[in-house]
Design a protein around this motif. Structure first.
Motif, PDB file in Angstrom:
ATOM      1  N   UNK A 354       0.832  -1.207   0.000  1.00 22.77           N
ATOM      2  CA  UNK A 354       0.000   0.000   0.000  1.00 22.77           C
ATOM      3  C   UNK A 354       0.868   1.260   0.000  1.00 22.77           C
ATOM      4  N   UNK A 355       0.428   2.315  -0.678  1.00 23.77           N
ATOM      5  CA  UNK A 355       1.102   3.620  -0.544  1.00 23.77           C
ATOM      6  C   UNK A 355       0.638   4.285   0.749  1.00 23.77           C
ATOM      7  N   UNK A 356       1.172   3.807   1.857  1.00 25.27           N
ATOM      8  CA  UNK A 356       0.671   4.197   3.177  1.00 25.27           C
ATOM      9  C   UNK A 356       0.703   5.705   3.381  1.00 25.27           C
ATOM     10  N   UNK A 374      -8.472   5.481  -3.912  1.00 29.70           N
ATOM     11  CA  UNK A 374      -7.195   4.777  -3.915  1.00 29.70           C
ATOM     12  C   UNK A 374      -7.308   3.434  -3.203  1.00 29.70           C
ATOM     13  N   UNK A 375      -8.013   3.396  -2.087  1.00 29.13           N
ATOM     14  CA  UNK A 375      -8.192   2.130  -1.384  1.00 29.13           C
ATOM     15  C   UNK A 375      -8.893   1.096  -2.258  1.00 29.13           C
ATOM     16  N   UNK A 376      -9.879   1.547  -3.017  1.00 25.51           N
ATOM     17  CA  UNK A 376     -10.607   0.621  -3.882  1.00 25.51           C
ATOM     18  C   UNK A 376      -9.756   0.174  -5.064  1.00 25.51           C
ATOM     19  N   UNK A 380      -7.535  -4.165  -6.853  1.00 30.31           N
ATOM     20  CA  UNK A 380      -7.337  -4.837  -8.139  1.00 30.31           C
ATOM     21  C   UNK A 380      -5.914  -4.680  -8.673  1.00 30.31           C
ATOM     22  N   UNK A 381      -5.017  -4.161  -7.841  1.00 29.05           N
ATOM     23  CA  UNK A 381      -3.620  -4.077  -8.243  1.00 29.05           C
ATOM     24  C   UNK A 381      -3.014  -5.489  -8.303  1.00 29.05           C
TER      25      UNK A 381
END
Length: 430
Positions: A354-356, A374-376, A380-381
């Motif tokens: 994650x890009x924390x 971004x969380x959503x 699908x990454x």
């Protein structure tokens, strides 16, 4: 370039566009050990050589062929499991898994009964964690141990707890890092008690006696574990969450949170940041309860992902110790270890990718729309491509290919052991 490497390169580019250093995430994952639980391999029978019933509200069902029946068989099965899991991981032992050349009661065990495990782990670069076994014993037949009203029975279990701390400390000294010694007791009541206070007073006093001697933290970390209810303790558990939270805070102990030890709608992921404000470190027993504390094999579900997200988002990797606690004899037991551990590591990797800082900057700036988007999108990454690369670079099978090794091992070794005594997926034991 292999298909796995091609997919990894594309995934690395996708994550880099979000500001995520994939290589750094993978390197960080390599440093986070998971403690595999020995009792998955033999259905919590242990090696005391007695006919003691599991008891204390612990129920098991199923009889898949191949249960480990000896220490050597259990170690062999662990070797197979470790060979299919990327990374270098720990082993969590219960006291009843010692090697006993002669009858030895729980209050008399010593490091000599576990030297074989220390040597085995040293040869394989594993480290040990430990647990007193406050169950499967005649003096636990009524479901009461450290809070027992009989002083003699209570003292027996105090002596067992003291012996286990000594053993764990010597394990830590031998391996050069702290052994976590986790205390869970089954004490409770099937129906509503008339006095909830006295058993908790006795438990606190008994624990204080167990923990009276100080050991170097570099060798031993003490942990205490709470529970909501169990079979035979549906109405009252002496060591509740509130009891052990207060005890851990006031006595500076680790608090163990088990994913199956709370109400079915209550999750431990939300407790991590709260409890770490007040206790030095946490031990997690990662499990999967289905309607009750049934210790199903860990799957890649929302709560597992949420647990690992909380660890990483809070920067708690050095303060949270991850252990597993499930056992299922309705399927291949070695496969259960591999499934649960690989899923735990997958969830950790997803959290590390994650890009924390970006997510938390959006939150601080009040851009809740951007945070949600971004969380959503992260869901699908292509983290699976990174996971496959990690497995391949670690020398373990990619995807479900590891099942081929399990099938062959089952045909060649496990099937020859025959069927086990009725055992299996059960309530948590620690």
């Amino acid at each position: 370039m292999s298909d796995t490497n091609k997919a990894f390169e594309l995934a690395r580019e996708r994550y880099a566009a979000l500001g995520v250093d994939v290589d750094a995430a993978v390197e960080r994952l390599k440093t986070i050990p998971v403690s595999l639980h020995c009792w998955q391999g033999d259905d919590v029978v242990g090696f005391e050589g007695t006919d003691n019933e599991l008891g204390s509200g612990l129920a098991v069902t199923g009889n898949y062929p191949g249960r480990a029946r000896t220490v050597d068989e259990l170690r062999r099965d662990l070797d197979v499991a470790y060979s299919l899991i990327p990374g270098n991981h720990r082993l969590n032992l219960h006291a009843l898994y010692g090697e006993f050349s002669s009858p030895t009661d729980r209050n008399e065990i010593g490091i000599q009964n576990f030297q074989g495990w220390i040597d085995w782990c040293r040869d394989r670069h594993h480290s040990l964690d430990f647990n007193p076994s406050f169950f499967a014993h005649p003096l636990a037949s009524d479901g009461s141990t450290l809070s027992h009203p009989d002083p003699a029975i209570r003292q027996f279990w105090i002596d067992h707890g003291i012996a286990c701390r000594q053993i764990a400390s010597e394990m830590g000294a031998a391996q050069g890092n702290a052994c976590i010694n986790n205390v869970w007791v089954p004490d409770g009541s099937k129906d509503s008690p008339a006095d909830r206070k006295a058993p908790r007073e006795r438990l606190a006093e008994a624990l204080d006696e167990v923990f009276r001697v100080a050991f170097p933290e570099a060798q031993l970390l003490d942990s205490v574990e709470c529970k909501l209810f169990g079979i035979g303790s549906e109405s009252y558990v002496v060591g509740s969450h509130e009891f052990y939270l207060g005890y851990a805070i006031t006595r500076h102990k680790l608090l163990c949170l088990d994913a199956g030890h709370f109400h079915p709608t209550e999750v431990i992921s939300d407790k991590i940041s709260s409890t770490l404000l007040y206790v030095p470190e946490l031990l997690l027993h990662v499990s999967r309860g289905v309607r009750w504390d049934s210790d199903h094999v860990v799957t890649f579900n929302d709560e597992l992902q949420a647990i690992m997200q909380e660890i990483v988002r809070g920067g708690f990797e050095s303060r949270v110790h991850i252990g597993l606690d499930f056992f299922d004899a309705s399927i291949n037991r070695i496969a259960a270890w591999v499934i649960g551990t690989r899923n735990t590591l997958k969830a950790l990797l997803m959290a590390l990718l994650e890009p924390r800082e970006t997510l938390q900057d959006l939150e601080r700036d009040g851009d809740l729309t951007g945070r949600l988007v971004l969380m959503e999108e992260l869901k699908s990454m292509p983290f699976g491509s990174v996971w496959d690369h990690y497995c391949e670079s670690s020398g373990v099978p990619v995807g479900a290919a590891w099942l081929d090794a399990i099938r062959e091992d089952e045909r060649r070794v496990l099937a020859r052991r025959g069927n086990s005594v009725a055992t299996a997926s059960s309530e948590n034991i620690a």
